[in-house]
Write an enzyme that holds these catalytic residues in place. Structure first.
Site, PDB file in Angstrom:
ATOM      1  N   ARG A 150       0.683  -1.220   0.204  1.00 34.57           N
ATOM      2  CA  ARG A 150       0.126  -0.046   0.050  1.00 34.57           C
ATOM      3  C   ARG A 150       0.915   1.322   0.007  1.00 34.57           C
ATOM      4  O   ARG A 150       0.294   2.353   0.302  1.00 34.57           O
ATOM      5  CB  ARG A 150      -1.014   0.072   1.457  1.00 34.57           C
ATOM      6  CG  ARG A 150      -1.971  -1.170   1.101  1.00 34.57           C
ATOM      7  CD  ARG A 150      -2.831  -0.901   0.096  1.00 34.57           C
ATOM      8  NE  ARG A 150      -4.391  -1.484   0.493  1.00 34.57           N
ATOM      9  CZ  ARG A 150      -4.681  -2.956   0.119  1.00 34.57           C
ATOM     10  NH1 ARG A 150      -3.838  -3.466  -0.548  1.00 34.57           N
ATOM     11  NH2 ARG A 150      -5.673  -3.241   0.541  1.00 34.57           N
ATOM     12  N   SER A 222     -11.109  -0.931   3.150  1.00 37.53           N
ATOM     13  CA  SER A 222     -10.036  -0.974   4.058  1.00 37.53           C
ATOM     14  C   SER A 222      -9.810   0.573   5.023  1.00 37.53           C
ATOM     15  O   SER A 222      -9.355   1.277   4.085  1.00 37.53           O
ATOM     16  CB  SER A 222      -8.848  -1.627   4.004  1.00 37.53           C
ATOM     17  OG  SER A 222      -9.249  -2.707   3.577  1.00 37.53           O
ATOM     18  N   GLU A 317      -5.403   3.860   6.434  1.00 36.06           N
ATOM     19  CA  GLU A 317      -5.050   3.441   4.968  1.00 36.06           C
ATOM     20  C   GLU A 317      -5.653   4.933   4.192  1.00 36.06           C
ATOM     21  O   GLU A 317      -5.022   5.294   3.233  1.00 36.06           O
ATOM     22  CB  GLU A 317      -5.660   2.148   4.402  1.00 36.06           C
ATOM     23  CG  GLU A 317      -5.146   2.018   3.027  1.00 36.06           C
ATOM     24  CD  GLU A 317      -5.768   1.091   2.194  1.00 36.06           C
ATOM     25  OE1 GLU A 317      -5.152   0.507   1.534  1.00 36.06           O
ATOM     26  OE2 GLU A 317      -6.921   0.720   2.478  1.00 36.06           O
TER      27      GLU A 317
HETATM   28  N1  EPU Z   1     -10.540 -11.044   9.966  1.00 36.36           N
HETATM   29  C1  EPU Z   1     -11.152 -11.134  10.987  1.00 36.36           C
HETATM   30  N2  EPU Z   1     -12.165 -10.245  11.448  1.00 36.36           N
HETATM   31  C2  EPU Z   1     -12.686  -9.264  10.530  1.00 36.36           C
HETATM   32  C3  EPU Z   1     -11.807  -9.166   9.334  1.00 36.36           C
HETATM   33  C4  EPU Z   1     -10.889 -10.117   9.091  1.00 36.36           C
HETATM   34  O1  EPU Z   1     -10.853 -11.936  12.012  1.00 36.36           O
HETATM   35  O2  EPU Z   1     -13.503  -8.598  10.969  1.00 36.36           O
HETATM   36  C5  EPU Z   1      -9.395 -11.982   9.742  1.00 36.36           C
HETATM   37  C6  EPU Z   1      -9.925 -13.175   8.718  1.00 36.36           C
HETATM   38  O3  EPU Z   1     -10.558 -13.972   9.063  1.00 36.36           O
HETATM   39  C7  EPU Z   1      -8.804 -13.704   8.030  1.00 36.36           C
HETATM   40  C8  EPU Z   1      -7.771 -12.080   8.000  1.00 36.36           C
HETATM   41  O4  EPU Z   1      -8.413 -11.365   8.899  1.00 36.36           O
HETATM   42  O5  EPU Z   1      -8.184 -14.434   8.608  1.00 36.36           O
HETATM   43  C9  EPU Z   1      -7.847 -11.608   6.870  1.00 36.36           C
HETATM   44  O6  EPU Z   1      -8.799 -10.924   6.174  1.00 36.36           O
HETATM   45  P1  EPU Z   1      -9.274 -10.505   4.737  1.00 36.36           P
HETATM   46  O7  EPU Z   1      -9.118 -11.835   3.973  1.00 36.36           O
HETATM   47  O8  EPU Z   1     -10.748 -10.118   4.706  1.00 36.36           O
HETATM   48  O9  EPU Z   1      -8.398  -9.434   4.394  1.00 36.36           O
HETATM   49  P2  EPU Z   1      -7.529  -8.224   5.374  1.00 36.36           P
HETATM   50  O10 EPU Z   1      -6.211  -8.386   5.608  1.00 36.36           O
HETATM   51  O11 EPU Z   1      -8.762  -7.853   6.222  1.00 36.36           O
HETATM   52  C10 EPU Z   1      -7.055  -7.105   2.914  1.00 36.36           C
HETATM   53  C11 EPU Z   1      -6.959  -5.938   2.046  1.00 36.36           C
HETATM   54  C12 EPU Z   1      -8.424  -5.868   1.417  1.00 36.36           C
HETATM   55  C13 EPU Z   1      -8.291  -7.225   0.658  1.00 36.36           C
HETATM   56  C14 EPU Z   1      -8.486  -8.418   1.440  1.00 36.36           C
HETATM   57  C15 EPU Z   1      -8.236  -9.437   0.624  1.00 36.36           C
HETATM   58  C16 EPU Z   1      -5.626  -4.271   3.454  1.00 36.36           C
HETATM   59  C17 EPU Z   1      -5.598  -3.137   4.407  1.00 36.36           C
HETATM   60  N3  EPU Z   1      -7.148  -4.752   3.182  1.00 36.36           N
HETATM   61  O12 EPU Z   1      -7.966  -7.160   4.092  1.00 36.36           O
HETATM   62  O13 EPU Z   1      -8.374  -4.678   0.693  1.00 36.36           O
HETATM   63  O14 EPU Z   1     -10.006  -7.138  -0.079  1.00 36.36           O
HETATM   64  O15 EPU Z   1      -7.084  -8.278   2.078  1.00 36.36           O
HETATM   65  O16 EPU Z   1      -7.034  -9.495  -0.093  1.00 36.36           O
HETATM   66  O17 EPU Z   1      -4.604  -4.750   3.185  1.00 36.36           O
HETATM   67  C18 EPU Z   1      -9.196  -2.254   0.483  1.00 36.36           C
HETATM   68  O18 EPU Z   1      -7.845  -2.091   0.615  1.00 36.36           O
HETATM   69  O19 EPU Z   1     -10.008  -1.609   0.706  1.00 36.36           O
HETATM   70  C19 EPU Z   1      -9.626  -3.737   0.745  1.00 36.36           C
HETATM   71  C20 EPU Z   1     -10.713  -4.093   1.080  1.00 36.36           C
END
Ligand code: EPU
Length: 321
Positions: A150, A222, A317
């Site tokens: 990012r 995010s 972010e």
């Molecule tokens: N998780 C939780 N609780 C929550 C959300 C997530 O426990 O409320 C856990 C999930 O169970 C999983 C882990 O966190 O084990 C990762 O969750 P997720 O796959 O939803 O991804 P993220 O790391 O929360 C990032 C990006 C997203 C992108 C997803 C999928 C960032 C800041 N965000 O989210 O990007 O869609 O990965 O690759 O890196 C965006 O930038 O607007 C965005 C949505």
């Protein structure tokens, strides 16, 4: 004063708002920017306005796609997901995991957007820009953009200095599926050949299940970045939370901020007219009628909880103005 579009659905106005349609038009605007505040925005999907903007807001409407070998040059003002759809439709592989990310092509190169195991930087060949201080054109190679999670040079050393006019993506006609991340595989239909179209449909379905549609409920995707902590720090937290999800990365261990926020009890909770989304705690939403200060108050409260409980400072972010 002119209203500024933003996906949080927050009312904010600027003294001057300019949509430009070509590189030449942008260069012509540069002298009028000197000595006054200005910002460049994309689709307004990564912005939080906490007050009106006393200056010029620039927005690119440069569109168009041209193909030279495997290089696809695209105008910064094109809607990102329309570009991804075009690539899939025309047999170009690589960007399908980045389907349905809100925003425009220019921001893909500034933000290094990423999702489901892929980042824009994996496919960006070069970024064409105009220097907003001098009106000169400059082309940045991928390595000159200093990409990381990012981050890019356009958000750091050169913040506010350049406007992106065109981004050239280097794509493939041969498909190497990237299906390792999270639940992509379980969302693929059984017995069907894996193609970029099939993966794009699966990603769209996952995103629609988890992420709120800004047209229905204001949000900026995010709100926070996932923090990277030292190995020692990670092991210390893991002792108390053996189920904690994590990713090994250069320089430490990345912990999902959504998980940290959920542990602090914020998922689905509101503060005034702002709330933490009930299906993805990384996303803050406008419950209707919120202003930027409401969202910021929630962000501060969430950050404080995470800091008190885990001693980690999660960083927004979203650009806060
Ligand atoms: N998780 C939780 N609780 C929550 C959300 C997530 O426990 O409320 C856990 C999930 O169970 C999983 C882990 O966190 O084990 C990762 O969750 P997720 O796959 O939803 O991804 P993220 O790391 O929360 C990032 C990006 C997203 C992108 C997803 C999928 C960032 C800041 N965000 O989210 O990007 O869609 O990965 O690759 O890196 C965006 O930038 O607007 C965005 C949505």
């Amino acid at each position: 004063m002119v209203g500024i579009h933003n996906t949080f659905g927050i009312e904010a106005r600027a003294s001057r708002y300019v949509d430009y349609h070509s590189e030449e038009e942008l260069i012509g605007l540069v002298p009028s920017l000197q000595g006054t505040p200005y910002i460049h925005i994309g689709g307004g999907s990564n912005l939080l306005f906490t007050k009106d903007y006393d200056g010029t807001v620039l927005h690119s409407c440069i569109s168009g796609i041209s193909v030279d070998g495997n290089c696809i040059r695209v105008g910064a003002g094109m809607i990102w997901d329309e570009f991804v759809e075009w690539t899939v439709e025309n047999g170009w592989c690589g960007l399908e995991n980045l389907s349905l990310i809100p925003g425009e092509v220019g921001a893909s190169a500034v933000q290094n957007i990423g999702a489901y195991g892929v980042e824009a930087k994996d496919f960006i060949q070069k970024v064409e820009c105009v220097d907003l201080r001098t009106g000169e054109r400059r082309v940045f190679t991928n390595s000159e953009c200093c990409y990381s999670y990012r981050q890019s040079i356009f958000k750091n050393e050169l913040k506010g200095c350049y406007a992106v006019t065109y981004v050239t993506y280097l794509l493939n006609k041969e498909y190497t599926p990237r299906l390792e991340y999270g639940n992509i595989r379980s969302n693929l239909p059984e017995g069907v050949e894996i193609t970029p179209r099939v993966v794009r449909d699966a990603i769209i379905s996952i995103r629609n299940q988890k992420l709120p549609d800004p047209k229905v409920q204001g949000n900026a995707g995010s709100f926070f970045m996932n923090p990277v902590v030292s190995r020692e720090k990670f092991l210390e937290i893991q002792k108390d939370y053996p189920q904690m999800p994590f990713y090994e990365v250069d320089g430490g261990v990345k912990i999902p901020a959504g998980w940290l926020i959920e542990q602090c009890g914020w998922k689905g909770k509101s503060l005034g007219r702002a709330a933490v989304h009930s299906r993805q705690a990384l996303v803050l939403v406008n419950l209707g009628g919120a202003d930027g200060k409401d969202i910021l108050a929630l962000s501060d409260a969430v950050r404080k909880s995470v800091s008190v409980r885990f001693d980690i400072d999660i960083k927004p972010e979203v650009n806060i103005l």
